[in-house]
Design a protein around this motif. Structure first.
Motif, PDB file in Angstrom:
ATOM      1  N   LEU A 294     -65.772 -65.644 -14.370  1.00 41.51           N
ATOM      2  CA  LEU A 294     -66.484 -64.620 -13.603  1.00 41.51           C
ATOM      3  C   LEU A 294     -67.077 -65.217 -12.332  1.00 41.51           C
ATOM      4  O   LEU A 294     -67.028 -64.595 -11.261  1.00 41.51           O
ATOM      5  CB  LEU A 294     -67.590 -63.994 -14.462  1.00 41.51           C
ATOM      6  CG  LEU A 294     -68.372 -62.847 -13.799  1.00 41.51           C
ATOM      7  CD1 LEU A 294     -67.428 -61.728 -13.362  1.00 41.51           C
ATOM      8  CD2 LEU A 294     -69.437 -62.313 -14.751  1.00 41.51           C
ATOM      9  N   VAL A 295     -67.612 -66.421 -12.447  1.00 40.50           N
ATOM     10  CA  VAL A 295     -68.155 -67.099 -11.272  1.00 40.50           C
ATOM     11  C   VAL A 295     -67.048 -67.345 -10.249  1.00 40.50           C
ATOM     12  O   VAL A 295     -67.222 -67.096  -9.049  1.00 40.50           O
ATOM     13  CB  VAL A 295     -68.826 -68.430 -11.673  1.00 40.50           C
ATOM     14  CG1 VAL A 295     -69.193 -69.248 -10.433  1.00 40.50           C
ATOM     15  CG2 VAL A 295     -70.074 -68.159 -12.510  1.00 40.50           C
ATOM     16  N   ARG A 296     -65.921 -67.812 -10.708  1.00 38.26           N
ATOM     17  CA  ARG A 296     -64.793 -68.074  -9.805  1.00 38.26           C
ATOM     18  C   ARG A 296     -64.330 -66.790  -9.123  1.00 38.26           C
ATOM     19  O   ARG A 296     -64.001 -66.778  -7.935  1.00 38.26           O
ATOM     20  CB  ARG A 296     -63.639 -68.721 -10.577  1.00 38.26           C
ATOM     21  CG  ARG A 296     -63.967 -70.111 -11.124  1.00 38.26           C
ATOM     22  CD  ARG A 296     -62.875 -70.615 -12.052  1.00 38.26           C
ATOM     23  NE  ARG A 296     -61.646 -70.893 -11.321  1.00 38.26           N
ATOM     24  CZ  ARG A 296     -61.369 -72.052 -10.739  1.00 38.26           C
ATOM     25  NH1 ARG A 296     -62.249 -73.045 -10.786  1.00 38.26           N
ATOM     26  NH2 ARG A 296     -60.236 -72.233 -10.107  1.00 38.26           N
ATOM     27  N   GLN A 297     -64.306 -65.696  -9.890  1.00 41.76           N
ATOM     28  CA  GLN A 297     -63.877 -64.415  -9.321  1.00 41.76           C
ATOM     29  C   GLN A 297     -64.850 -63.948  -8.236  1.00 41.76           C
ATOM     30  O   GLN A 297     -64.432 -63.500  -7.161  1.00 41.76           O
ATOM     31  CB  GLN A 297     -63.801 -63.366 -10.432  1.00 41.76           C
ATOM     32  CG  GLN A 297     -63.407 -61.971  -9.937  1.00 41.76           C
ATOM     33  CD  GLN A 297     -63.340 -60.965 -11.069  1.00 41.76           C
ATOM     34  OE1 GLN A 297     -62.940 -61.309 -12.176  1.00 41.76           O
ATOM     35  NE2 GLN A 297     -63.757 -59.740 -10.792  1.00 41.76           N
ATOM     36  N   ASN A 298     -66.157 -64.068  -8.511  1.00 44.94           N
ATOM     37  CA  ASN A 298     -67.157 -63.635  -7.528  1.00 44.94           C
ATOM     38  C   ASN A 298     -67.102 -64.482  -6.256  1.00 44.94           C
ATOM     39  O   ASN A 298     -67.216 -63.968  -5.137  1.00 44.94           O
ATOM     40  CB  ASN A 298     -68.552 -63.707  -8.143  1.00 44.94           C
ATOM     41  CG  ASN A 298     -68.787 -62.620  -9.175  1.00 44.94           C
ATOM     42  OD1 ASN A 298     -68.137 -61.592  -9.163  1.00 44.94           O
ATOM     43  ND2 ASN A 298     -69.730 -62.862 -10.091  1.00 44.94           N
ATOM     44  N   ILE A 299     -66.957 -65.802  -6.427  1.00 39.96           N
ATOM     45  CA  ILE A 299     -66.883 -66.674  -5.256  1.00 39.96           C
ATOM     46  C   ILE A 299     -65.599 -66.418  -4.477  1.00 39.96           C
ATOM     47  O   ILE A 299     -65.594 -66.417  -3.239  1.00 39.96           O
ATOM     48  CB  ILE A 299     -66.997 -68.151  -5.686  1.00 39.96           C
ATOM     49  CG1 ILE A 299     -68.408 -68.431  -6.225  1.00 39.96           C
ATOM     50  CG2 ILE A 299     -66.690 -69.080  -4.507  1.00 39.96           C
ATOM     51  CD1 ILE A 299     -68.611 -69.851  -6.713  1.00 39.96           C
ATOM     52  N   ALA A 300     -64.479 -66.186  -5.192  1.00 38.44           N
ATOM     53  CA  ALA A 300     -63.223 -65.878  -4.501  1.00 38.44           C
ATOM     54  C   ALA A 300     -63.347 -64.594  -3.685  1.00 38.44           C
ATOM     55  O   ALA A 300     -62.843 -64.506  -2.553  1.00 38.44           O
ATOM     56  CB  ALA A 300     -62.091 -65.750  -5.520  1.00 38.44           C
ATOM     57  N   ASP A 301     -64.049 -63.599  -4.251  1.00 39.64           N
ATOM     58  CA  ASP A 301     -64.225 -62.332  -3.541  1.00 39.64           C
ATOM     59  C   ASP A 301     -65.008 -62.530  -2.247  1.00 39.64           C
ATOM     60  O   ASP A 301     -64.618 -62.040  -1.182  1.00 39.64           O
ATOM     61  CB  ASP A 301     -64.945 -61.334  -4.453  1.00 39.64           C
ATOM     62  CG  ASP A 301     -65.253 -60.024  -3.741  1.00 39.64           C
ATOM     63  OD1 ASP A 301     -64.315 -59.242  -3.526  1.00 39.64           O
ATOM     64  OD2 ASP A 301     -66.427 -59.800  -3.377  1.00 39.64           O
ATOM     65  N   VAL A 302     -66.140 -63.272  -2.323  1.00 41.17           N
ATOM     66  CA  VAL A 302     -66.943 -63.459  -1.119  1.00 41.17           C
ATOM     67  C   VAL A 302     -66.236 -64.389  -0.132  1.00 41.17           C
ATOM     68  O   VAL A 302     -66.413 -64.267   1.091  1.00 41.17           O
ATOM     69  CB  VAL A 302     -68.357 -63.974  -1.480  1.00 41.17           C
ATOM     70  CG1 VAL A 302     -68.356 -65.456  -1.833  1.00 41.17           C
ATOM     71  CG2 VAL A 302     -69.336 -63.708  -0.339  1.00 41.17           C
ATOM     72  N   TYR A 303     -65.398 -65.305  -0.636  1.00 36.46           N
ATOM     73  CA  TYR A 303     -64.610 -66.155   0.264  1.00 36.46           C
ATOM     74  C   TYR A 303     -63.630 -65.299   1.072  1.00 36.46           C
ATOM     75  O   TYR A 303     -63.495 -65.466   2.287  1.00 36.46           O
ATOM     76  CB  TYR A 303     -63.841 -67.204  -0.539  1.00 36.46           C
ATOM     77  CG  TYR A 303     -62.803 -67.939   0.282  1.00 36.46           C
ATOM     78  CD1 TYR A 303     -63.173 -68.950   1.167  1.00 36.46           C
ATOM     79  CD2 TYR A 303     -61.450 -67.600   0.194  1.00 36.46           C
ATOM     80  CE1 TYR A 303     -62.227 -69.608   1.932  1.00 36.46           C
ATOM     81  CE2 TYR A 303     -60.502 -68.251   0.958  1.00 36.46           C
ATOM     82  CZ  TYR A 303     -60.893 -69.251   1.824  1.00 36.46           C
ATOM     83  OH  TYR A 303     -59.945 -69.890   2.584  1.00 36.46           O
ATOM     84  N   ILE A 304     -62.971 -64.369   0.398  1.00 34.32           N
ATOM     85  CA  ILE A 304     -62.019 -63.488   1.093  1.00 34.32           C
ATOM     86  C   ILE A 304     -62.750 -62.673   2.159  1.00 34.32           C
ATOM     87  O   ILE A 304     -62.276 -62.527   3.296  1.00 34.32           O
ATOM     88  CB  ILE A 304     -61.306 -62.567   0.089  1.00 34.32           C
ATOM     89  CG1 ILE A 304     -60.370 -63.388  -0.802  1.00 34.32           C
ATOM     90  CG2 ILE A 304     -60.524 -61.475   0.816  1.00 34.32           C
ATOM     91  CD1 ILE A 304     -59.817 -62.619  -1.989  1.00 34.32           C
ATOM     92  N   ARG A 305     -63.911 -62.143   1.783  1.00 38.99           N
ATOM     93  CA  ARG A 305     -64.682 -61.359   2.748  1.00 38.99           C
ATOM     94  C   ARG A 305     -65.129 -62.216   3.930  1.00 38.99           C
ATOM     95  O   ARG A 305     -65.133 -61.759   5.073  1.00 38.99           O
ATOM     96  CB  ARG A 305     -65.898 -60.737   2.058  1.00 38.99           C
ATOM     97  CG  ARG A 305     -65.540 -59.672   1.036  1.00 38.99           C
ATOM     98  CD  ARG A 305     -66.750 -59.225   0.222  1.00 38.99           C
ATOM     99  NE  ARG A 305     -66.358 -58.281  -0.797  1.00 38.99           N
ATOM    100  CZ  ARG A 305     -66.310 -56.956  -0.627  1.00 38.99           C
ATOM    101  NH1 ARG A 305     -66.657 -56.441   0.552  1.00 38.99           N
ATOM    102  NH2 ARG A 305     -65.945 -56.153  -1.598  1.00 38.99           N
TER     103      ARG A 305
END
Length: 416
Positions: A294-305
């Motif tokens: 879940l942490v990886r998913q959240n960080i990946a999302d904000v990285y894309i943004r």
């Protein structure tokens, strides 16, 4: 005179030139020095003494930078700049990150990025000589006197009055959220000079001296701890007409140009505010949570943004390089910048839990300043709601919000 294409240097050569110049004055920035004192604040929390010390250090550097020809690279040649594309300013900012250059402040950014260019663009020849270069060089510092308690998002509803008496104007009113006002020499003021015109047409812009009789400045304490914002009270403040920027009633045009500068800067990837995605990854790793799905998913999302924000800022830079107004793209960049800051703060709070409120580890506690400061970025440079309106109306072609009083005289605004 317009700069021709063959006068624009190669960007790579320019970047090397800047790096060589910086290396002659500053040591390279080490990773260790960055970790010693993590600066994750969106709005700094400094005492007046520390603020003055920082301002003096930044001004000393900015003067040397201006004298070396790197102080106003994107400003038009006819306005005293070098007329280079915005990518050249980005190259300077990128190079500065690699050296121990004094960190900038909100007041410095407003002076050199907003007020200085506005004076260069709209000022008379006398005003440009007296104020434009001194502002761009930081010999003078200037804040904005735009927002009011009753005119924030709807800036055109401002009520600070300017009444002409001969060759002078007399101002009465209140301004708020003025970054660095108590350290500034000048204020760029928007005032209502004709209440019988519709609200957008009865505004005029001025430069005023902040040590003039009748000016009172009070700091505003923010929830993140700092007090860089101020409210400014004007009581019978007299200013010569020679300090007027643009024609009488042209203030909204001056304001729009200045706000476009601000939104472009607010959405720029070259301007670090708060914690970054890379620092968020370091936090997750230090807490042993980098493998959590879940942490990886959240960080990946904000990285894309964050990457999308960078791409949008690049679009704005390329438009500026072609001599075009940033237009609604600047609003997109500003909206994305505040969104990314907010999401980074939320993820950091989830990772740290209760520790985000306890000073058990300076590296971790530094995230508190990010978390408490990031909501304010949704207001700076135009609120998120205003940016969405601009995007909806000018990009998506959606029906505009009802503005039944738009063409009504400002003095009749409360009458039905």
């Amino acid at each position: 005179m317009t700069r021709t294409l063959d006068q624009v240097p190669e960007l790579s050569n320019f970047a090397e030139e800047v790096r060589a110049w910086l290396s002659s004055m500053f040591a390279p920035r080490s990773a260790q020095s960055s970790r010693d004192k993590p600066d994750l604040a969106v709005f700094r929390n400094l005492s007046d003494e520390d603020e003055l010390q920082l301002l003096n250090a930044v001004r000393d550097y900015r003067r040397r930078r201006f004298d070396a020809g790197y102080g106003a690279v994107t400003l038009a040649v006819e306005h005293g700049g070098r007329g280079l594309p915005a990518s050249f300013a980005s190259a300077i900012a990128q190079a500065e990150r690699d050296f121990e250059v004094p960190p900038s402040t909100e007041l410095i950014s407003v002076t050199t990025g907003l007020v200085g260019p506005a004076v260069a663009m709209f000022g008379t020849e006398e005003q440009r000589i007296a104020y434009a270069n001194p502002l761009l060089r930081t010999d003078l510092l200037a804040c904005q006197l735009f927002s009011e308690p009753g005119a924030g998002s709807d800036l055109a509803a401002l009520s600070c009055r300017g009444v002409r008496e001969g060759n002078e104007w007399v101002f009465n009113g209140q301004k708020v959220w003025s970054s660095g006002a108590r350290f500034a020499d000048l204020g760029m003021l928007l005032a209502r000079t004709d209440p019988d015109l519709p609200k957008h047409k009865g505004i005029t812009a001025f430069l005023i001296s902040l040590d003039a009789p009748g000016v009172e400045i009070r700091p505003i304490r923010q929830m993140s701890g700092g007090s860089s914002f101020n409210e400014v009270f004007l009581q019978n403040v007299r200013v010569s007409d020679s300090m007027r920027l643009g024609e009488v009633g042209q203030g909204w045009k001056v304001a729009n140009a200045t706000l476009a500068f601000e939104r472009t800067a607010s959405g720029s990837v070259t301007r670090k505010k708060g914690g970054s995605v890379a620092e968020l990854v370091e936090l997750a790793q230090s807490l042993g949570m980098a493998d959590d799905p879940l942490v990886r998913q959240n960080i990946a999302d904000v990285y894309i943004r964050s990457e999308l924000r960078a791409a949008t800022a690049d679009r704005v830079a390329r438009a500026a390089a072609a001599g075009k107004s940033p237009g609604p793209a600047a609003s997109v960049g500003k909206l994305m910048a505040s969104d990314v800051l907010g999401r980074i703060g939320e993820i950091a709070a989830d990772l740290l839990g209760n520790n985000i409120t306890a000073d058990i580890d300076h590296d971790q506690f530094a995230w508190t300043e990010h978390l408490l400061g990031s909501p304010g970025y949704r207001l700076a440079g135009g609120t998120d709601q205003i940016q969405r309106n601009i995007i909806g109306e000018r990009v998506l072609g959606l029906p505009p919000e009802p503005r039944e009083n738009r063409d009504q005289p400002w003095s009749q605004r409360d009458k039905r």
